[in-house]
Design a protein around this motif. Sequence first.
Motif, short mmCIF file in Angstrom:
data_model
loop_
_atom_site.label_atom_id
_atom_site.label_comp_id
_atom_site.label_asym_id
_atom_site.label_seq_id
_atom_site.Cartn_x
_atom_site.Cartn_y
_atom_site.Cartn_z
N MET A 1 0.73 -1.68 -0.27
CA MET A 1 -0.23 0.10 -0.04
C MET A 1 0.78 1.26 0.17
O MET A 1 0.73 2.15 -0.38
CB MET A 1 -0.63 0.18 1.70
N GLY A 2 2.03 1.11 0.26
CA GLY A 2 2.92 2.27 0.60
C GLY A 2 3.37 2.84 -0.96
O GLY A 2 4.02 3.87 -1.10
N CYS A 3 3.30 1.48 -1.68
CA CYS A 3 3.51 2.51 -3.19
C CYS A 3 2.61 2.86 -4.31
O CYS A 3 2.70 3.48 -5.55
CB CYS A 3 4.01 0.82 -3.86
N LEU A 4 1.08 2.82 -3.33
CA LEU A 4 0.27 3.32 -4.02
C LEU A 4 0.83 5.06 -4.52
O LEU A 4 0.72 5.38 -3.40
CB LEU A 4 -0.87 3.49 -3.62
N PRO A 5 0.31 5.35 -5.70
CA PRO A 5 0.78 6.95 -6.29
C PRO A 5 0.30 7.66 -5.29
O PRO A 5 0.50 8.97 -5.43
CB PRO A 5 0.41 7.40 -7.59
N GLU A 6 -0.98 7.94 -5.00
CA GLU A 6 -1.76 8.80 -3.93
C GLU A 6 -0.96 8.87 -2.67
O GLU A 6 -1.56 9.51 -2.07
CB GLU A 6 -3.09 8.01 -3.40
N LEU A 7 0.16 7.54 -2.53
CA LEU A 7 1.09 8.01 -0.68
C LEU A 7 2.72 7.95 -1.46
O LEU A 7 3.02 8.99 -1.17
CB LEU A 7 1.28 6.71 -0.48
N THR A 8 2.82 7.97 -3.10
CA THR A 8 4.05 8.13 -3.09
C THR A 8 4.20 9.34 -3.54
O THR A 8 5.53 10.12 -3.46
CB THR A 8 4.65 7.03 -4.08
N VAL A 9 3.36 10.31 -3.61
CA VAL A 9 3.48 11.90 -3.93
C VAL A 9 3.90 12.73 -3.29
O VAL A 9 4.47 13.44 -3.33
CB VAL A 9 1.91 12.38 -4.81
N ILE A 10 4.30 12.50 -1.75
CA ILE A 10 5.14 12.55 -1.08
C ILE A 10 5.98 13.11 -0.93
O ILE A 10 6.61 14.18 -0.43
CB ILE A 10 3.47 11.78 0.87
N ASP A 11 7.07 11.99 -1.93
CA ASP A 11 8.04 11.84 -1.48
C ASP A 11 7.99 11.80 -3.46
O ASP A 11 9.17 11.72 -3.90
CB ASP A 11 8.53 9.90 -1.20
N MET A 12 7.72 12.98 -3.96
CA MET A 12 7.82 13.00 -5.58
C MET A 12 7.24 11.77 -5.80
O MET A 12 8.28 12.26 -7.01
CB MET A 12 9.03 14.05 -5.39
N HIS A 13 6.72 11.18 -5.86
CA HIS A 13 6.91 9.14 -6.74
C HIS A 13 8.63 8.58 -6.71
O HIS A 13 8.40 8.09 -7.32
CB HIS A 13 5.87 9.70 -8.21
N MET A 14 9.25 9.41 -5.73
CA MET A 14 10.41 8.85 -5.79
C MET A 14 10.51 7.33 -4.76
O MET A 14 11.16 6.70 -5.50
CB MET A 14 11.72 10.11 -5.52
N ASN A 15 10.47 6.77 -4.33
CA ASN A 15 9.39 5.73 -3.33
C ASN A 15 8.88 5.21 -2.70
O ASN A 15 7.84 6.98 -2.35
CB ASN A 15 10.66 5.64 -1.84
N CYS A 16 8.87 3.92 -2.41
CA CYS A 16 7.31 3.93 -2.04
C CYS A 16 7.59 4.62 -0.32
O CYS A 16 8.66 4.38 0.22
CB CYS A 16 7.26 1.82 -1.81
N ILE A 17 6.44 4.15 0.41
CA ILE A 17 6.97 5.00 1.43
C ILE A 17 6.70 3.60 2.73
O ILE A 17 5.70 2.75 3.24
CB ILE A 17 5.85 5.48 2.33
N ASP A 18 7.91 2.89 3.05
CA ASP A 18 8.44 1.56 3.89
C ASP A 18 6.96 1.87 4.94
O ASP A 18 6.75 0.09 5.49
CB ASP A 18 9.24 1.52 3.92
N LEU A 19 6.83 2.86 5.81
CA LEU A 19 6.21 2.69 7.11
C LEU A 19 4.99 2.38 6.67
O LEU A 19 4.12 0.80 7.58
CB LEU A 19 5.98 4.43 7.77
N VAL A 20 4.10 2.39 5.74
CA VAL A 20 2.92 1.98 5.50
C VAL A 20 2.92 0.39 4.34
O VAL A 20 2.01 0.00 4.88
CB VAL A 20 2.51 2.76 4.27
N ASN A 21 3.90 0.08 4.27
CA ASN A 21 4.61 -0.88 3.13
C ASN A 21 4.69 -2.02 4.51
O ASN A 21 4.64 -3.44 4.32
CB ASN A 21 5.79 -1.33 2.88
N LYS A 22 4.93 -1.79 5.93
CA LYS A 22 5.18 -2.63 6.68
C LYS A 22 3.65 -2.95 7.38
O LYS A 22 3.51 -3.81 7.93
CB LYS A 22 5.95 -2.34 7.76
N VAL A 23 2.77 -2.76 7.60
CA VAL A 23 1.19 -2.73 7.42
C VAL A 23 0.43 -4.11 6.33
O VAL A 23 0.04 -4.92 6.94
CB VAL A 23 -0.34 -1.37 6.87
N SER A 24 1.01 -3.44 5.45
CA SER A 24 0.71 -4.81 3.94
C SER A 24 1.97 -5.93 4.72
O SER A 24 1.52 -6.95 4.48
CB SER A 24 1.36 -4.57 2.45
N GLN A 25 3.24 -6.42 5.10
CA GLN A 25 3.77 -6.87 5.50
C GLN A 25 3.05 -8.31 6.45
O GLN A 25 2.90 -9.40 6.25
CB GLN A 25 5.56 -6.97 5.75
#
Length: 351
Positions: A213-237
């Motif tokens: 979920m941390g790779c969704l563009p709705e989230l990656t926009v916060i990092d200028m679409h440069m990286n997935c958001i690891d903090l949110v991906n941990k929820v998925s994991q």
Amino acid sequence: MRKKQSPFIITLTTLFVLLLSIFTVEGAKKTYGVVGSSNGNVKLFVFGDSYVDTGNFIHSQSYKPPCGITFPGHPGGRFCDGRVLTDYLALYLKIDSPIPNAYRNASNIQNGINFAYGGTGVFDTHIDGPNLTAQINTFEQLIQQNLYTKTDLQSSFVLVNAGGNDYTAHIQHGSFFDIPKFTKSLVEQLARDIKRIQSLGVGKVAVSLIQPMGCLPELTVIDMHMNCIDLVNKVSQNHNQLLNDAIKQFNTQAGKTVLVTLDLYNAFLSAIDTMNKAHDRNSSLMNPLEECCVANMGHECGDVDEKGAKQYKVCQNPNLAFFWDTVHPSQNGWNAIFTLLQPSIAQFTLL
């Protein structure tokens, strides 16, 4: 999956909350080798959200342009420019995609039925749409009406994809700091639903792990679409670990493999990584963490104003995009994902 707007983040704690609160899960023909040369009675039954919905959410963005521009050439009820996961699995099984339940009648159910509804979840996440339990209730009622024979069910396949919208709904109701507890309750209910489907006599059940979920563009926009958001991906994991454990336990109790998982999490990451490397070599290619259909602030892909002016812009070539909008893969994305899932699909068909 439905798009949600979010304010800017001020503190680290607020960042974490907002990162979790804005992700959602809604929702080229190719021949795949599969189950023998003739699939006779093979049927596909689908449950879940917009990642697998092919037309049940009638009053939604999925029935507005530009959805469907790649396939079928017009809006057709998919949260995508073209085919979604359901379509690729049906192609693999060498059948047409099962009819959405909204359009079901006695003459069009030979390939199965799709009960999935965009925006819904395991729990209640949609004001009108049926949650997973309600979708299964409808399926059970049809079985009780002898719509399908025992042989039909035994030779059938089931696809379940649900969970992402539940996290969004949970956060929106103000529960920010009990995600691990919520994940446990969510997976426990999902496991009960899966067991119930299997108990109805279906032959093979595949359950999707949740996407990163941390790779969704709705989230990656916060990092200028440069990286997935690891903090949110941990929820998925964490979600996926608990779901894998539940599936393994069920198979152990059954004494054989009756359920398999489809690892959307790693398929997403692998496909994104491949496209990222291609983008690094050729900057004219699309960044896979950006969406193809970019909506104006406060709008969704497909919105128009009172004069009919589009409140969105579509990328030049959707076939180069991984994401269609801020939460849904494009047809190109789903094709890449499904290609990576094929080893699991092969296991799925051999159960």
